[in-house]
Design an enzyme around this catalytic site. Structure first.
Site, PDB file in Angstrom:
ATOM      1  CB  ALA A  93      -0.971  -0.020   1.043  1.00 42.98           C
ATOM      2  NE  ARG A 136      13.339   4.986   1.948  1.00 41.99           N
ATOM      3  CZ  ARG A 136      13.825   3.994   2.592  1.00 41.99           C
ATOM      4  NH1 ARG A 136      15.056   3.803   2.838  1.00 41.99           N
ATOM      5  NH2 ARG A 136      12.934   2.991   3.025  1.00 41.99           N
ATOM      6  N   GLY A 180      14.552  -3.826  11.472  1.00 41.12           N
ATOM      7  CA  GLY A 180      14.094  -4.533  12.461  1.00 41.12           C
ATOM      8  C   GLY A 180      15.057  -5.583  12.929  1.00 41.12           C
ATOM      9  CG  ASN A 188      13.440   0.605   0.879  1.00 44.07           C
ATOM     10  OD1 ASN A 188      12.186   0.549   0.870  1.00 44.07           O
ATOM     11  ND2 ASN A 188      14.329   0.100   1.415  1.00 44.07           N
ATOM     12  CE  LYS A 236       2.317  -3.204 -42.088  1.00 45.35           C
ATOM     13  NZ  LYS A 236       1.395  -2.289 -42.321  1.00 45.35           N
ATOM     14  CG  ASN A 252       2.531  -0.230 -47.174  1.00 44.66           C
ATOM     15  OD1 ASN A 252       2.984   0.502 -47.285  1.00 44.66           O
ATOM     16  ND2 ASN A 252       2.257  -0.959 -45.953  1.00 44.66           N
ATOM     17  CB  ALA A 284      17.008  -2.499 -62.511  1.00 43.28           C
ATOM     18  NE  ARG A 317      15.088   0.053 -66.260  1.00 37.73           N
ATOM     19  CZ  ARG A 317      16.109  -0.770 -66.742  1.00 37.73           C
ATOM     20  NH1 ARG A 317      16.514  -0.924 -67.968  1.00 37.73           N
ATOM     21  NH2 ARG A 317      16.455  -1.995 -66.035  1.00 37.73           N
TER      22      ARG A 317
HETATM   23  C1  UD1 Z   1       9.569  -3.304   7.898  1.00 35.77           C
HETATM   24  C2  UD1 Z   1       9.668  -4.139   9.192  1.00 35.77           C
HETATM   25  C3  UD1 Z   1      11.020  -4.264   9.698  1.00 35.77           C
HETATM   26  C4  UD1 Z   1      11.891  -5.040   8.418  1.00 35.77           C
HETATM   27  C5  UD1 Z   1      11.730  -4.663   7.181  1.00 35.77           C
HETATM   28  C6  UD1 Z   1      12.129  -5.456   6.144  1.00 35.77           C
HETATM   29  C7  UD1 Z   1       7.754  -3.307  10.496  1.00 35.77           C
HETATM   30  C8  UD1 Z   1       7.155  -2.552  11.681  1.00 35.77           C
HETATM   31  N1  UD1 Z   1       8.895  -3.298  10.332  1.00 35.77           N
HETATM   32  O1  UD1 Z   1      10.105  -2.046   8.055  1.00 35.77           O
HETATM   33  O2  UD1 Z   1      11.205  -4.857  11.096  1.00 35.77           O
HETATM   34  O3  UD1 Z   1      13.264  -5.288   9.177  1.00 35.77           O
HETATM   35  O4  UD1 Z   1      10.293  -4.239   6.869  1.00 35.77           O
HETATM   36  O5  UD1 Z   1      12.134  -4.901   4.852  1.00 35.77           O
HETATM   37  O6  UD1 Z   1       6.968  -3.963  10.018  1.00 35.77           O
HETATM   38  N2  UD1 Z   1       3.113  -1.082   3.936  1.00 35.77           N
HETATM   39  C9  UD1 Z   1       1.601  -0.869   3.876  1.00 35.77           C
HETATM   40  N3  UD1 Z   1       0.914  -0.067   4.476  1.00 35.77           N
HETATM   41  C10 UD1 Z   1       1.562   0.473   5.699  1.00 35.77           C
HETATM   42  C11 UD1 Z   1       2.972   0.361   5.666  1.00 35.77           C
HETATM   43  C12 UD1 Z   1       3.638  -0.318   4.974  1.00 35.77           C
HETATM   44  O7  UD1 Z   1       1.068  -1.771   2.975  1.00 35.77           O
HETATM   45  O8  UD1 Z   1       0.859   1.218   6.187  1.00 35.77           O
HETATM   46  C13 UD1 Z   1       3.840  -2.113   3.130  1.00 35.77           C
HETATM   47  C14 UD1 Z   1       4.846  -1.308   2.193  1.00 35.77           C
HETATM   48  O9  UD1 Z   1       4.418  -0.858   1.066  1.00 35.77           O
HETATM   49  C15 UD1 Z   1       6.116  -2.309   1.896  1.00 35.77           C
HETATM   50  C16 UD1 Z   1       6.048  -2.925   3.265  1.00 35.77           C
HETATM   51  O10 UD1 Z   1       4.650  -2.944   3.967  1.00 35.77           O
HETATM   52  O11 UD1 Z   1       5.749  -3.209   1.063  1.00 35.77           O
HETATM   53  C17 UD1 Z   1       6.928  -2.748   4.359  1.00 35.77           C
HETATM   54  O12 UD1 Z   1       6.660  -1.436   5.035  1.00 35.77           O
HETATM   55  P1  UD1 Z   1       8.072  -0.501   5.093  1.00 35.77           P
HETATM   56  O13 UD1 Z   1       7.485   0.880   5.459  1.00 35.77           O
HETATM   57  O14 UD1 Z   1       8.862  -0.504   4.010  1.00 35.77           O
HETATM   58  O15 UD1 Z   1       8.600  -1.154   6.478  1.00 35.77           O
HETATM   59  P2  UD1 Z   1      10.128  -0.945   6.957  1.00 35.77           P
HETATM   60  O16 UD1 Z   1      10.176   0.181   7.780  1.00 35.77           O
HETATM   61  O17 UD1 Z   1      11.123  -1.111   5.752  1.00 35.77           O
HETATM   62 CA    CA Z   2      10.965  -1.217   3.376  1.00 39.05          CA
END
Ligand code: UD1
Ligand code: CA
Length: 457
Positions: free
Chosen positions: A11, A16, A142, A230, A354, A389, A426, A443
């Protein structure tokens, strides 16, 4: 194995990327980034996929339209990964089994790794299994906090971690396997009392520990599999991994790739053994290439079917063409859609085709445009031939029957038919049909003027 569903979190906007296009729709190896985790989950045995979408959700929906196993849940406001999962609750209501959770921006995960994680999850009878890896530089991820015996007690985000916790180098990939009932119960009780004021999915680990449920890790050695995309630097890195995987599989199946770093072959392309691929060749759109072919440098092939022992010389571009065995193409030839070349045809330099069919053994060796034409067997098309053509409104066909010899610099004003075994002299502009076994010549007679000098003295 029990019933398996998968959630793919997609979502977020992906700030970035600095793009007008939502991150998960950027292409990796020719397909949207989000399609890779979806395919991996299906391959790992998921019977249904729920994509959590928000930003530019219509673009994601459009791409997956017609995929019966893919459903959508909308997260209007991005309040965190835990909130994203909670948004999918309705879509999986009544489901009780394992839920794989994947990220739309982690495209390189392999189905075999997911299968191994699932087996581990079942063997340990865990409520939560977290896919982890060890990183020399874990910055930004994380961290996995464990107790003796290997149980995970907590996952702590970089921004919330203490100095000691930041020293931990086992990281959360963002990929999990969780029991459905526990998952949706846990995410509905999350709090956002953290630095980012987000509902963290990772907090379900703490909830599991508090309830005495088992939470374990499954560690992958290949860190590239869990690499998140990212920004566009990581996008290029992920695309390179995809290319390497495809090229390695082809090489192991008997294709020679002179320089794999510069062979751009999309998923779904088939190449037969003993075909040789030179640098900077691009092959896409489900192209199928036979055995013993030669693709010289800088060739671009999209959506084509190519037989055996075909040579495509440098700089040629081919789109949606069908090419039979033993054909030679290029250099610098342009085969456009609905071109069909029968065996032993030769298309030389600066020839564009073509909507044509060209019969066995026919040749157009130089500088020619052939469009909307049916050309028989063993026809020779001279240098500089043009099928005219288009009359500005409609397209018309040129028919050239077997064994015709077309001299150089001939124009066919279509619609026109040339009977078999005829010769077009030709320089002729053909404006009416030519019967079989005849000579057509149009020709102005040559005049030589005596005593005429370019520079008069
Ligand atoms: C998250 C993890 C982190 C992990 C990392 C790995 C959490 C809190 N943290 O961090 O521990 O090391 O991924 O890549 O989960 N997304 C949504 N809705 C939201 C937020 C995010 O759909 O409200 C989706 C994003 O589009 C993405 C994925 O979830 O595809 C991860 O979200 P992102 O914000 O990138 O999490 P990180 O901070 O990278
Ligand atoms: Ca991420």
């Amino acid at each position: 194995m029990g019933d398996l569903a998968a959630l793919v979190l997609a979502a977020g906007l992906g700030t970035r990327m600095k793009s007008d296009l939502v991150k998960v729709m950027h292409a990796v190896g020719g397909y949207p980034m989000v399609s890779w985790p979806v395919e991996a989950a299906l391959e790992a045995g998921a019977s249904r996929i729920v994509l959590v979408i928000g930003h530019q959700s219509e673009k994601v929906r459009e791409y997956f339209a017609g995929e019966a196993n893919v459903a959508f849940a909308v997260q209007d406001e991005q309040l965190g990964t835990g909130h994203a999962v909670a948004c999918a609750r309705e879509s999986l209501s009544g489901f009780s089994g394992h839920v794989l959770i994947l990220c739309g921006d982690v495209p390189l995960i392999k189905a075999e790794t997911l299968r191994a994680m699932l087996a581990h999850h079942e063997a340990r009878q865990a409520a939560v299994t977290v896919l982890t890896t060890h990183l020399e530089n874990p910055f930004g991820y994380g961290r996995i906090v464990k107790r003796e015996g290997g149980r995970i007690v907590r996952i702590v985000e970089e921004k919330d971690a203490t100095v000691e916790e930041r020293e931990i180098n086992e990281i959360n990939s963002g990929i999990y396997c969780v029991e459905a009932e526990f998952l949706f119960d846990a995410v509905s009780n999350l709090k956002n009392d953290n630095i980012q004021r987000e509902y963290y999915l990772t907090d379900i680990v703490k909830a599991a520990a508090e309830r005495g449920e088992l939470c374990v890790s499954f560690t992958v050695a290949a860190e590239e599999e869990v690499m998140g995309v990212n920004d566009r630097v990581q996008l290029a890195a992920a695309a390179a991994v995809v290319r390497r995987r495809i090229n390695e599989a082809l090489m192991l199946a008997g294709v020679t790739i002179i320089d794999p770093a510069t062979a751009y072959i999309e998923k779904g392309v088939k190449v037969g053994r003993d075909t040789i691929i030179y640098p900077n060749v691009h092959i896409s759109g489900g192209t199928e290439i036979g055995c013993g072919c030669l693709l010289e440098p800088s060739v671009m092939i999209r959506g084509c079917r190519i037989g055996d022992r075909v040579t495509v010389k440098a700089g040629s571009v081919m789109t949606d063409a069908v090419v039979h065995d033993d054909v030679a193409i290029g250099p610098m030839a342009h085969l456009r859609p609905e071109t069909e070349l029968k065996s032993h045809v030769k298309i030389g330099n600066f020839v564009e085709t073509k909507k044509i069919e060209m019969g066995e053994g026919s040749k157009a060796s130089h500088l020619t445009y052939l469009g909307d034409a049916t050309i028989g067997k063993d026809v020779n098309i001279g240098c500089g031939t043009i099928t005219c053509n288009y009359d500005g409104v409609r397209k018309h066909r040129t028919v050239i029957e077997d064994d015709v010899f077309v001299g150089s610099d001939v124009q066919f004003i279509a619609p026109v038919t040339i009977g078999r075994n005829s010769l077009i002299a030709a320089g002729t502009t053909v404006t009416k049909d030519v019967p079989p076994d005849s000579l057509a010549i149009a020709r102005a007679p040559q005049v030589n003027k005596d005593g005429w000098k370019l520079k008069k003295k």
